[in-house]
Design a protein around this motif. Structure first.
Motif, mmCIF file in Angstrom:
data_model
loop_
_atom_site.group_PDB
_atom_site.id
_atom_site.type_symbol
_atom_site.label_atom_id
_atom_site.label_comp_id
_atom_site.label_asym_id
_atom_site.label_seq_id
_atom_site.Cartn_x
_atom_site.Cartn_y
_atom_site.Cartn_z
ATOM 1 N N TYR A 1 38.865 45.265 31.491
ATOM 2 C CA TYR A 1 39.679 45.557 32.684
ATOM 3 C C TYR A 1 40.875 44.616 32.760
ATOM 4 O O TYR A 1 42.013 45.044 32.988
ATOM 5 N N LYS A 2 40.630 43.321 32.547
ATOM 6 C CA LYS A 2 41.729 42.350 32.630
ATOM 7 C C LYS A 2 42.734 42.586 31.499
ATOM 8 O O LYS A 2 43.942 42.418 31.671
ATOM 9 N N TYR B 1 34.374 46.722 33.850
ATOM 10 C CA TYR B 1 35.115 46.109 34.954
ATOM 11 C C TYR B 1 34.318 44.931 35.506
ATOM 12 O O TYR B 1 33.091 44.974 35.506
ATOM 13 N N ILE C 1 37.535 40.568 42.971
ATOM 14 C CA ILE C 1 37.131 41.106 41.673
ATOM 15 C C ILE C 1 36.611 39.942 40.848
ATOM 16 O O ILE C 1 37.336 38.980 40.617
ATOM 17 N N ASN D 1 43.504 45.453 30.178
ATOM 18 C CA ASN D 1 44.289 46.593 30.611
ATOM 19 C C ASN D 1 45.351 46.166 31.640
ATOM 20 O O ASN D 1 46.506 46.592 31.588
ATOM 21 N N CYS D 2 44.946 45.301 32.566
ATOM 22 C CA CYS D 2 45.888 44.804 33.587
ATOM 23 C C CYS D 2 47.060 44.079 32.914
ATOM 24 O O CYS D 2 48.218 44.314 33.249
ATOM 25 N N ASP E 1 45.306 43.329 40.439
ATOM 26 C CA ASP E 1 43.963 43.466 41.027
ATOM 27 C C ASP E 1 44.017 44.077 42.418
ATOM 28 O O ASP E 1 43.131 44.822 42.816
ATOM 29 N N SER F 1 33.736 38.612 37.640
ATOM 30 C CA SER F 1 32.641 38.825 36.687
ATOM 31 C C SER F 1 31.435 38.025 37.152
ATOM 32 O O SER F 1 31.581 36.888 37.607
ATOM 33 N N ASN G 1 37.805 40.447 29.089
ATOM 34 C CA ASN G 1 37.245 41.570 29.831
ATOM 35 C C ASN G 1 38.182 42.781 29.678
ATOM 36 O O ASN G 1 39.389 42.644 29.843
ATOM 37 N N GLN H 1 31.166 48.706 37.704
ATOM 38 C CA GLN H 1 31.593 49.744 36.765
ATOM 39 C C GLN H 1 31.636 49.138 35.380
ATOM 40 O O GLN H 1 32.132 48.010 35.216
ATOM 41 N N TYR I 1 44.196 47.807 42.606
ATOM 42 C CA TYR I 1 42.879 48.400 42.335
ATOM 43 C C TYR I 1 41.981 48.295 43.571
ATOM 44 O O TYR I 1 41.351 49.282 43.984
#
Lengths: 468, 195
Positions: B166-167, A24, A162, B169-170, B177, A164, B164, A21, B180
């Motif tokens: 996403y990270k 993400y 998760i 935001n976390c 994690d 990268s 990142n 995504q 999610y």
């Protein structure tokens, strides 16, 4: 299907992405998960807190290796905290239904030795473990990498991680290695060339004639130390050498199923023309037997070379270089050849496989340990120890005055009872020469098993090429 | 209450050494606990303590001048080596919320982000300037603003850093994690079934 040529890394990674995504990291499915006593207890606590079960108990295998004594393994572990941690692993594996190869189990050993030798590690997989040397399993053409305990919890709970996607690096080693120069020298040479951070952010594929000519044990040694140049992992495309190693292994596919799998595994290679972010090329003929002089694995030289002089080090790096040499008790410009040493450690997930022990035994046969030093040989697993006995290697080692111990991580990391005393020089086949790694104040010189064998019988740093 | 990171202004402790590995951050012999707590006591153990367990006077964390520091500033390639998350736990437990360096090892970076320790990667030049600022004034206040992804020195010199989304935001919202991943369970089950 896209017709764009792909790297082996991309093929395996992309085929394991459950969800990708924008913004993400990828959610990556993990085929095989290994756990050990040190980095798993807090993860199991996390599962208990959530009331979660393990997602798939058949995809995780446990063993005890870091904290275990290598002497008298049948007795309770003496050190209370170590004992508690191993007991905790037992309780957790029992509660959550995970297979554990505990102390004295015939399959027990260092996690990165037992996975491959049992055939649990198979080409094309995603493999993780709460241990940075998980990169070892890449030798079979896997995307294998070390993770932290929070990530161990992710995998136990959801079989996913998760992550990268790293960049890609190709390292080609062309030509052939000189006699006496081994896989360990090859990887120490590459790390010395590109530094201990030279591959950070990358996943490495090793290729070229010198890599193809390595045995599986040699390939595991190379991939094992990928992390020592900062790489996320290292891999080698599987070939006939891989398939022959796999055939008949305990948990490998058997019979016709094996032949069918081999046909699948043969597809696991980087396509012609696939793009890497970085390509590095080395010539095997330039590689000498290697030794480290400093406090990270990038600080390595040929055994016949001298420690760099201050002038050879960039000004900004001189303070760290000097700090390192002070710790090691060495001078800039010094030659290590002929340097007297105190300990020899032959073991660890880098070099404790049967082939390593055979190499050492062949050189040592009929010779004696030098006076005044200690030599520890620590097999990577019970299966390695068993095989060594079957071949009579134990007799060679005992005859030479070496101490042959039970399997475990041993003196690689100064966590269990096996430690090198402060100020002493240890010639070691392990993977890290960090300050205090083998015990507070211990001074580590990383080498190949053959160079370690030379040190064991002469008591000094020597050049194996003059002796074979 | 959930832990979060948003914006922090603090004194910083300087550790101008390159290639600090996780064995220095927390030596293996202190990895025997089975909980996440208490690792701060042994953060940089062998640099902080002599072999007789007395404090080494010349180590920065033993200098009371820096006792309010919640930011650690370290030489390039911080956190190399072992994957031990205990390194991030030790840094966090000791009281640091941010580590500034010009380069981080991959596994350490992930472990930090999973433990509310923000790795802030800046250029070699900015790192050198940060060390110089701290050397000139040990009380120098450095601001790390996660939302705007910016580090600011007392003289107003600022630089941006990557993270990142996403990270980020976390960290800003205290998300986990695993929450999610658990939300993706049907997709993961379908993926496994199709293997």
């Amino acid at each position: 299907m896209s017709n764009t040529p792909q790297t082996l890394f991309d093929k395996i990674w992309d085929s394991h992405v459950v969800k990708s995504q924008e913004g993400y990291p990828d959610v990556v499915f993990i085929d095989r998960h290994f756990i050990h006593e040190v980095t798993s207890p807090q993860a199991f606590d996390g599962l208990r807190k959530r009331g979660a079960k393990v997602f798939n108990i058949n995809r995780t295998t446990a063993t005890a290796d870091h904290n275990v004594p290598t002497k008298d393994q049948h007795l309770p572990i003496r050190e209370a905290l170590s004992r508690h941690q191993v007991e905790k692993l037992r309780e957790n594996c029992k509660e959550f239904g995970i297979e554990l190869y505990d102390l004295l189990h015939p399959f027990q050993g260092i996690v990165h030795v037992i996975g491959p030798e049992l055939g649990i590690t198979q080409p094309g997989m995603t493999i993780v473990c709460g241990d940075s040397h998980t990169s070892t399993h890449g030798a079979f053409g896997n995307v294998a990498f070390g993770i932290g305990t929070s990530e161990v919890e992710q995998v136990l709970t959801t079989q996913c991680i998760i992550q990268s996607k790293p960049k890609k690096m190709l390292i080609e080693v062309n030509g052939t290695l000189e006699k006496g120069v081994t896989a360990k020298d090859l990887i120490l040479y590459i790390i010395a060339k590109i530094s201990a951070a030279g591959a950070t952010g990358y996943f490495v594929e090793y290729a070229g004639e010198a890599i193809r000519n390595l045995t599986m044990e040699g390939r595991m040694t190379v991939c094992n130390m990928s992390i020592e140049m900062g790489a996320r992992g290292g891999m080698i495309a599987p070939d006939e050498v891989t398939f022959e190693y796999m055939r008949g292994r305990r948990f490998a596919p058997q019979g016709e199923e094996f032949d069918r799998k081999v046909e699948e595994w043969k597809q696991l290679k980087t396509d012609e023309g696939a793009q890497f972010d970085v390509v590095l090329t080395f010539d095997a003929a330039d590689i000498k037997p290697m030794i480290t002089y400093g406090t990270n694995p990038g600080m390595g030289i040929g055994v016949t070379d001298h420690v760099p002089t201050l002038e050879e080090i960039p000004a900004t790096e001189q303070p760290s270089f000097q700090k390192s040499l002070n710790y090691m008790g060495l001078q800039p410009g010094e030659s290590l050849l002929g340097k007297a040493i105190d300990y020899v450690f032959i073991g660890s997930c880098t070099n404790a496989r049967i082939e390593d022990l055979r190499e050492v035994a062949e050189f040592v046969k009929g010779k004696q340990k030098a006076d005044g030093i200690e030599v520890w040989i620590v097999p990577g697993s019970n299966q390695v120890a068993e095989q060594a006995r079957a071949e009579g290697l134990d007799k060679v080692f005992e005859g030479a005055g070496f101490e042959l111990r039970g399997p475990g991580c041993s003196a690689c990391l100064g966590m269990n009872e096996d430690k090198v005393p402060a100020g002493k020089y240890a010639v070691s086949t392990s993977n890290r020469n960090f300050e205090g790694r083998q015990g507070p104040g211990a001074r580590t010189l990383l080498v190949s098993p053959l160079t370690a064998a030379v040190a064991a019988v002469t008591g000094k740093v020597g050049d194996i090429r003059e002796l074979v | 209450m959930k832990e979060t990171i948003t914006k922090l202004t603090s004194q910083a402790a300087p550790l101008p050494i390159e290639n600090i590995d996780t064995d220095q951050i927390i030596p293996a012999r202190f990895l025997k606990a089975t909980t996440r707590e208490g690792f701060g006591d042994n953060l940089f153990r062998d640099w902080r303590y002599n072999s007789d367990n007395t404090l080494k006077a010349d180590f920065v964390l033993n200098d009371p001048t820096y006792k309010a520091a919640r930011i650690l500033v370290a030489g390039k390639n911080f956190g190399m080596g072992s994957s031990r998350e205990h390194a991030a736990w030790a840094i966090h437990d000791y009281g640091f919320s941010v580590v500034i360096s010009s380069f981080f090892a991959d596994i350490f970076r992930n472990n930090s982000l999973n433990n509310f320790v923000l790795p802030v990667q800046v250029s070699d030049e900015f790192l050198a300037k940060t060390f110089a600022v701290i050397e000139a004034d040990a009380q120098a206040q450095i601001t790390v603003d996660l939302e705007n992804q910016q580090v600011t020195l007392p003289d107003g010199t600022a630089t941006s850093f990557e993270i990142n989304p996403y990270k980020k935001n976390c960290l800003m919202n205290g998300y986990d994690d695993i929450d999610y991943l658990i939300s993706l369970r049907p997709e993961i089950e379908a993926f496994q079934a199709a293997l």
